[in-house]
Design a protein around this motif. Structure first.
Motif, PDB file in Angstrom:
ATOM      1  N   THR A  68       0.839  -1.194   0.000  1.00 30.99           N
ATOM      2  CA  THR A  68       0.000   0.000   0.000  1.00 30.99           C
ATOM      3  C   THR A  68       0.879   1.251   0.000  1.00 30.99           C
ATOM      4  N   ASP A  69       0.220   2.405  -0.067  1.00 28.10           N
ATOM      5  CA  ASP A  69       0.960   3.665   0.045  1.00 28.10           C
ATOM      6  C   ASP A  69       1.704   3.739   1.380  1.00 28.10           C
ATOM      7  N   ALA A  70       1.087   3.214   2.443  1.00 29.10           N
ATOM      8  CA  ALA A  70       1.738   3.222   3.764  1.00 29.10           C
ATOM      9  C   ALA A  70       3.016   2.379   3.733  1.00 29.10           C
ATOM     10  N   ASP A  71       2.958   1.226   3.062  1.00 30.83           N
ATOM     11  CA  ASP A  71       4.158   0.385   2.925  1.00 30.83           C
ATOM     12  C   ASP A  71       5.232   1.124   2.134  1.00 30.83           C
ATOM     13  N   ARG A  72       4.810   1.840   1.113  1.00 34.54           N
ATOM     14  CA  ARG A  72       5.733   2.606   0.284  1.00 34.54           C
ATOM     15  C   ARG A  72       6.436   3.678   1.117  1.00 34.54           C
ATOM     16  N   VAL A  73       5.678   4.368   1.966  1.00 39.96           N
ATOM     17  CA  VAL A  73       6.264   5.390   2.839  1.00 39.96           C
ATOM     18  C   VAL A  73       7.236   4.742   3.825  1.00 39.96           C
ATOM     19  N   LYS A  74       6.859   3.600   4.382  1.00 39.75           N
ATOM     20  CA  LYS A  74       7.758   2.897   5.311  1.00 39.75           C
ATOM     21  C   LYS A  74       9.065   2.532   4.625  1.00 39.75           C
ATOM     22  N   LEU A  75       8.973   2.014   3.402  1.00 43.97           N
ATOM     23  CA  LEU A  75      10.180   1.644   2.671  1.00 43.97           C
ATOM     24  C   LEU A  75      11.053   2.874   2.435  1.00 43.97           C
ATOM     25  N   LYS A  76      10.431   3.963   2.086  1.00 41.76           N
ATOM     26  CA  LYS A  76      11.173   5.215   1.872  1.00 41.76           C
ATOM     27  C   LYS A  76      11.893   5.630   3.160  1.00 41.76           C
ATOM     28  N   LEU A  77      11.214   5.520   4.298  1.00 43.64           N
ATOM     29  CA  LEU A  77      11.822   5.875   5.589  1.00 43.64           C
ATOM     30  C   LEU A  77      12.944   4.913   5.975  1.00 43.64           C
ATOM     31  N   ILE A  78      12.746   3.634   5.695  1.00 37.73           N
ATOM     32  CA  ILE A  78      13.784   2.638   5.997  1.00 37.73           C
ATOM     33  C   ILE A  78      15.049   2.954   5.198  1.00 37.73           C
ATOM     34  N   LEU A  79      14.878   3.223   3.911  1.00 38.09           N
ATOM     35  CA  LEU A  79      16.027   3.495   3.052  1.00 38.09           C
ATOM     36  C   LEU A  79      16.698   4.818   3.423  1.00 38.09           C
ATOM     37  N   ARG A  80      15.907   5.809   3.802  1.00 36.50           N
ATOM     38  CA  ARG A  80      16.483   7.083   4.251  1.00 36.50           C
ATOM     39  C   ARG A  80      17.271   6.861   5.544  1.00 36.50           C
ATOM     40  N   GLY A  81      16.698   6.092   6.475  1.00 34.06           N
ATOM     41  CA  GLY A  81      17.404   5.784   7.714  1.00 34.06           C
ATOM     42  C   GLY A  81      18.716   5.067   7.451  1.00 34.06           C
ATOM     43  N   LYS A  82      18.688   4.152   6.500  1.00 36.87           N
ATOM     44  CA  LYS A  82      19.910   3.421   6.140  1.00 36.87           C
ATOM     45  C   LYS A  82      20.972   4.380   5.625  1.00 36.87           C
ATOM     46  N   ARG A  83      20.570   5.316   4.744  1.00 39.69           N
ATOM     47  CA  ARG A  83      21.527   6.293   4.208  1.00 39.69           C
ATOM     48  C   ARG A  83      22.100   7.173   5.319  1.00 39.69           C
ATOM     49  N   LEU A  84      21.293   7.435   6.339  1.00 34.67           N
ATOM     50  CA  LEU A  84      21.751   8.268   7.456  1.00 34.67           C
ATOM     51  C   LEU A  84      22.580   7.474   8.466  1.00 34.67           C
ATOM     52  N   GLY A  85      22.662   6.154   8.274  1.00 37.18           N
ATOM     53  CA  GLY A  85      23.470   5.327   9.154  1.00 37.18           C
ATOM     54  C   GLY A  85      22.707   4.733  10.318  1.00 37.18           C
ATOM     55  N   PHE A  86      21.381   4.760  10.260  1.00 35.76           N
ATOM     56  CA  PHE A  86      20.577   4.176  11.334  1.00 35.76           C
ATOM     57  C   PHE A  86      20.515   2.663  11.147  1.00 35.76           C
ATOM     58  N   SER A  87      20.473   1.957  12.251  1.00 41.75           N
ATOM     59  CA  SER A  87      20.298   0.510  12.188  1.00 41.75           C
ATOM     60  C   SER A  87      18.841   0.202  11.848  1.00 41.75           C
ATOM     61  N   LEU A  88      18.577  -1.035  11.449  1.00 44.45           N
ATOM     62  CA  LEU A  88      17.191  -1.429  11.185  1.00 44.45           C
ATOM     63  C   LEU A  88      16.343  -1.303  12.435  1.00 44.45           C
ATOM     64  N   SER A  89      16.933  -1.622  13.566  1.00 44.25           N
ATOM     65  CA  SER A  89      16.214  -1.513  14.830  1.00 44.25           C
ATOM     66  C   SER A  89      15.833  -0.058  15.118  1.00 44.25           C
ATOM     67  N   GLU A  90      16.766   0.858  14.866  1.00 40.66           N
ATOM     68  CA  GLU A  90      16.482   2.278  15.080  1.00 40.66           C
ATOM     69  C   GLU A  90      15.385   2.748  14.130  1.00 40.66           C
ATOM     70  N   SER A  91      15.461   2.323  12.879  1.00 43.55           N
ATOM     71  CA  SER A  91      14.424   2.697  11.911  1.00 43.55           C
ATOM     72  C   SER A  91      13.074   2.138  12.332  1.00 43.55           C
ATOM     73  N   ARG A  92      13.053   0.889  12.771  1.00 39.88           N
ATOM     74  CA  ARG A  92      11.806   0.268  13.219  1.00 39.88           C
ATOM     75  C   ARG A  92      11.208   1.065  14.381  1.00 39.88           C
ATOM     76  N   ASP A  93      12.042   1.396  15.354  1.00 34.59           N
ATOM     77  CA  ASP A  93      11.560   2.152  16.507  1.00 34.59           C
ATOM     78  C   ASP A  93      10.946   3.487  16.086  1.00 34.59           C
TER      79      ASP A  93
END
Length: 125
Positions: A44-69
């Motif tokens: 869904t659009d919500a999943d798309r936004v989550k993926l965008k946030l996950i990838l942005r967090g990754k680029r910023l150096g956040f762990s998956l756990s930090e992104s999830r939180d």
């Protein structure tokens, strides 16, 4: 009837320039939970936004756990103040880490220049 736009895994992978394996990895990690139509994943659009946030967090150096939180803190009814404060804190932590790494790199460059100069001086003798 106004139906929400949905996306297939291949479409999301192309849109975000990642592999389908990457998206499945985020799903296995519990960060994405698409609906299913038979064997096909439906995002869904919500999943798309989550993926965008996950990838942005990754680029910023956040762990998956930090992104999830951070994603789990999403609460528009509260103005997202808890999420925003946590994000600001993570940004400040990351900036401090990067500044420390920059200091270490600058020191290494000075040491390399000194070692190079000693080598060149040895050739001149």
């Amino acid at each position: 009837m106004n139906r929400e736009k949905t996306y297939g895994i291949g479409e999301l992978a192309r849109d975000f320039d990642v592999t389908t394996r990457t998206i499945r990895f985020y799903e296995e990690a519990g960060l994405l939970s698409p609906a299913r139509e038979g064997q096909q994943r439906v995002y869904t659009d919500a999943d798309r936004v989550k993926l965008k946030l996950i990838l942005r967090g990754k680029r910023l150096g956040f762990s998956l756990s930090e992104s999830r939180d951070l994603i789990e803190m999403y609460d528009p009814e509260s103005g997202n103040s808890r999420q925003l404060n946590a994000l600001l804190s993570k940004i400040q932590e990351r900036r401090e880490q990067l500044n420390e790494q920059m200091r270490e790199i600058e020191l290494m460059q000075v040491e390399l220049e000194e070692a190079e100069k000693r080598c060149l001086d040895a050739f001149d003798r």
